[in-house]
Design a protein around this motif. Structure first.
Motif, PDB file in Angstrom:
ATOM      1  N   GLY A  74       0.800  -1.221   0.000  1.00 25.07           N
ATOM      2  CA  GLY A  74       0.000   0.000   0.000  1.00 25.07           C
ATOM      3  C   GLY A  74       0.832   1.268   0.000  1.00 25.07           C
ATOM      4  N   ASP A  75       2.145   1.144   0.227  1.00 27.35           N
ATOM      5  CA  ASP A  75       3.031   2.296   0.225  1.00 27.35           C
ATOM      6  C   ASP A  75       3.712   2.440  -1.131  1.00 27.35           C
ATOM      7  OD1 ASP A  75       2.525   2.871   2.921  1.00 27.35           O
ATOM      8  OD2 ASP A  75       4.086   1.476   3.581  1.00 27.35           O
ATOM      9  N   VAL A  76       4.357   3.598  -1.317  1.00 25.62           N
ATOM     10  CA  VAL A  76       5.091   3.882  -2.554  1.00 25.62           C
ATOM     11  C   VAL A  76       6.465   4.411  -2.216  1.00 25.62           C
ATOM     12  CG1 VAL A  76       5.108   5.150  -4.749  1.00 25.62           C
ATOM     13  CG2 VAL A  76       2.933   4.441  -3.748  1.00 25.62           C
ATOM     14  N   LEU A  77       7.457   3.972  -2.956  1.00 26.37           N
ATOM     15  CA  LEU A  77       8.821   4.483  -2.885  1.00 26.37           C
ATOM     16  C   LEU A  77       9.134   5.195  -4.189  1.00 26.37           C
ATOM     17  CD1 LEU A  77      12.048   2.670  -1.731  1.00 26.37           C
ATOM     18  CD2 LEU A  77      11.921   3.530  -4.062  1.00 26.37           C
ATOM     19  N   TRP A  78       9.755   6.373  -4.080  1.00 32.15           N
ATOM     20  CA  TRP A  78      10.217   7.098  -5.267  1.00 32.15           C
ATOM     21  C   TRP A  78      11.740   7.078  -5.299  1.00 32.15           C
ATOM     22  CZ3 TRP A  78       7.110  12.376  -5.303  1.00 32.15           C
ATOM     23  CH2 TRP A  78       5.745  12.106  -5.466  1.00 32.15           C
ATOM     24  N   THR A  79      12.284   6.931  -6.492  1.00 37.53           N
ATOM     25  CA  THR A  79      13.726   6.994  -6.666  1.00 37.53           C
ATOM     26  C   THR A  79      14.042   7.544  -8.049  1.00 37.53           C
ATOM     27  OG1 THR A  79      15.802   5.773  -6.365  1.00 37.53           O
ATOM     28  CG2 THR A  79      14.020   4.611  -7.508  1.00 37.53           C
ATOM     29  N   SER A  80      15.316   7.556  -8.372  1.00 37.29           N
ATOM     30  CA  SER A  80      15.770   8.038  -9.678  1.00 37.29           C
ATOM     31  C   SER A  80      15.706   6.913 -10.702  1.00 37.29           C
ATOM     32  CB  SER A  80      17.220   8.530  -9.558  1.00 37.29           C
ATOM     33  OG  SER A  80      17.789   8.744 -10.840  1.00 37.29           O
ATOM     34  N   PRO A  81      15.336   7.218 -11.949  1.00 37.95           N
ATOM     35  CA  PRO A  81      15.409   6.178 -12.982  1.00 37.95           C
ATOM     36  C   PRO A  81      16.834   5.895 -13.424  1.00 37.95           C
ATOM     37  CG  PRO A  81      14.665   8.240 -13.951  1.00 37.95           C
ATOM     38  CD  PRO A  81      14.764   8.475 -12.469  1.00 37.95           C
ATOM     39  N   PHE A 100       9.178   7.053 -10.045  1.00 30.86           N
ATOM     40  CA  PHE A 100      10.469   7.661 -10.310  1.00 30.86           C
ATOM     41  C   PHE A 100      10.330   9.174 -10.438  1.00 30.86           C
ATOM     42  CE2 PHE A 100      10.438   3.375 -12.042  1.00 30.86           C
ATOM     43  CZ  PHE A 100      11.583   2.837 -11.480  1.00 30.86           C
ATOM     44  N   VAL A 101      11.436   9.855 -10.193  1.00 26.47           N
ATOM     45  CA  VAL A 101      11.545  11.294 -10.420  1.00 26.47           C
ATOM     46  C   VAL A 101      12.684  11.486 -11.403  1.00 26.47           C
ATOM     47  CG1 VAL A 101      11.974  13.549  -9.387  1.00 26.47           C
ATOM     48  CG2 VAL A 101      10.747  11.776  -8.079  1.00 26.47           C
ATOM     49  N   ASP A 102      12.425  12.204 -12.490  1.00 27.21           N
ATOM     50  CA  ASP A 102      13.415  12.338 -13.557  1.00 27.21           C
ATOM     51  C   ASP A 102      14.678  13.031 -13.052  1.00 27.21           C
ATOM     52  OD1 ASP A 102      14.405  11.921 -16.094  1.00 27.21           O
ATOM     53  OD2 ASP A 102      12.838  13.054 -17.129  1.00 27.21           O
ATOM     54  N   ILE A 103      15.742  12.959 -13.851  1.00 25.28           N
ATOM     55  CA  ILE A 103      17.054  13.426 -13.410  1.00 25.28           C
ATOM     56  C   ILE A 103      17.324  14.862 -13.827  1.00 25.28           C
ATOM     57  CG2 ILE A 103      17.975  11.099 -13.387  1.00 25.28           C
ATOM     58  CD1 ILE A 103      19.443  11.756 -16.022  1.00 25.28           C
ATOM     59  N   ASP A 104      18.208  15.484 -13.079  1.00 29.04           N
ATOM     60  CA  ASP A 104      18.716  16.813 -13.423  1.00 29.04           C
ATOM     61  C   ASP A 104      19.559  16.691 -14.693  1.00 29.04           C
ATOM     62  OD1 ASP A 104      20.970  18.887 -13.357  1.00 29.04           O
ATOM     63  OD2 ASP A 104      19.640  19.656 -11.798  1.00 29.04           O
TER      64      ASP A 104
END
Length: 389
Positions: A74-81, A100-104
């Motif tokens: 039920g939880d979510v983890l966000w990371t870099s692709p 995911f969160v896109d990169i700089d």
């Protein structure tokens, strides 16, 4: 043995390392012994952290860090692709979902401004992440100051995946100090900054997290009378308090890692010297060179460039093939995680994180390791010049 004359990465083992492992082989303790604690304490002291918990590899470290953070179904983890798949898989091991969160476009780490925007939307939708794993790509921390501020505002647990970054610093503090992240993960794979052959570590300043991490790495078992649900029956008695794992590090691995700690600063200094030399030697080639995140002093696990495909007549694949044919073990870090078949089965698709995808089509990891000589580095540069000019 690498099939390439000049690999992209390689361990450095000396006689002191060998002697340290032999000493353990001649001792009563091959595992669950005192060398593990000495390795943990040495790294905690180096990083100015309160606690260090050694495990069998960094993937195990990520897994139990997520469990200690309370991540579950039920939880979510966000990371870099732009990372190795373990940075995302740790969520799936816990039954949680991944995003995911896109990169700089400059640092190639998670874009903290995009994270802020995505968090605003998630809050409106009631879909905030439980955990954010910020990857220290290539040895350089992301914009942790801003990410930590966002963690305070939105209530997620910040874990720094610093598998590349032991020996690095951020805002004047060692990576792993806990100044920004609740937990920090290190890897000691042979191509990393120091090696224990296989091994990982979780660092934290929170005693309750350290206690649970130690329990999770060893079957969920505790011998602490204060935690037991029935009275202690003797020194031999233990209870399984939760479902844990056999993620323990051996004393053999710890002995190698502890010995390597004596050369950690030397290794990082040499990597920085080689990276600075690449920056000069490659400046005139059709490449985008790495740039520094503000406040970050990289450990330079990787030296990654991006091909300016508008200025050369070859494809990325052709450049790789020619360099590898010349005996250079160049590599690519990383294929965006969301493009892996497993994650496409979870609903991700090409186009979801365009900056990471653009990076992937241009990236090239060049050889970088402490025993890379100036002559060999010159050879790498000469081959690149021949191919690209």
């Amino acid at each position: 043995m690498t099939p390439y004359r000049i690999p992209y990465g390689c361990q450095s083992i000396n006689q002191a390392d060998i002697d340290a492992v032999v000493q353990v082989l001649q001792s009563p303790w091959l595992t669950q012994g005192p060398t593990i604690e000495r390795f943990e304490q040495a790294l905690a002291d180096y990083c100015q952290a309160g606690h260090a918990v050694a495990v069998c590899n960094a993937t195990a470290a990520l897994h139990i860090a997520c469990l200690a953070a309370g991540l579950g179904p039920g939880d979510v983890l966000w990371t870099s692709p732009n990372t190795f798949v373990a940075s995302a898989n740790c969520a799936r091991y816990c039954g949680a979902q991944v995003d995911f969160v896109d990169i700089d476009p400059h640092t190639w780490n998670m874009d903290a401004d995009l994270l802020a925007q995505k968090l605003e939307i998630a809050e409106r939708n009631g879909a905030l992440p439980k955990v954010v794993v910020a990857v220290a790509f290539a040895g350089q921390s992301a914009n942790l100051r801003l990410i930590a501020q966002l963690a305070d505002r939105y209530g997620f647990v910040l874990i720094e995946d610093a598998a590349h970054a032991v020996g690095a610093s951020y805002l004047g503090r060692p990576v792993g100090s806990g100044a920004h992240a609740a937990m920090t993960i290190f890897s000691f794979h042979p191509v990393k900054i120091i090696t224990s052959a296989e091994g990982g570590m979780v660092l934290t300043n929170r005693p309750e997290l350290a206690e649970r991490l130690r329990r999770l790495r060893s079957h969920g078992i505790s011998s602490d009378p204060a935690l037991m649900q029935v009275p202690e029956k003797g020194l031999w008695y233990y209870q399984q308090l939760e479902l844990g794992f056999n993620y323990r590090m051996t004393d053999l691995h710890a002995a190698l890692g502890l010995s390597q700690m004596a050369r950690l600063d030397e290794f990082v200094a040499r990597r920085r010297e080689l990276a600075a030399r690449y920056q000069v030697l490659l400046a005139d080639l059709p490449l985008t060179l790495p740039v520094a995140q503000e406040g970050a002093d990289s450990a330079w696990h990787l030296y990654v460039v991006r091909l300016d495909l508008s200025r050369i007549q070859l494809t990325q694949t052709q450049v790789f093939e020619q360099l590898r044919a010349a005996g250079l073990g160049v590599n690519l870090h990383y294929i965006p995680v969301h493009l892996q078949p497993y994650y496409q089965e979870q609903g991700f698709a090409e186009g979801d994180f365009p900056e990471a995808e653009r990076y992937f089509l241009e990236a090239l990891s060049l050889p970088l390791f402490p025993e890379l000589t100036a002559e060999l580095q010159d050879e790498v540069v000469a081959h690149l010049q021949r191919i690209l000019e």
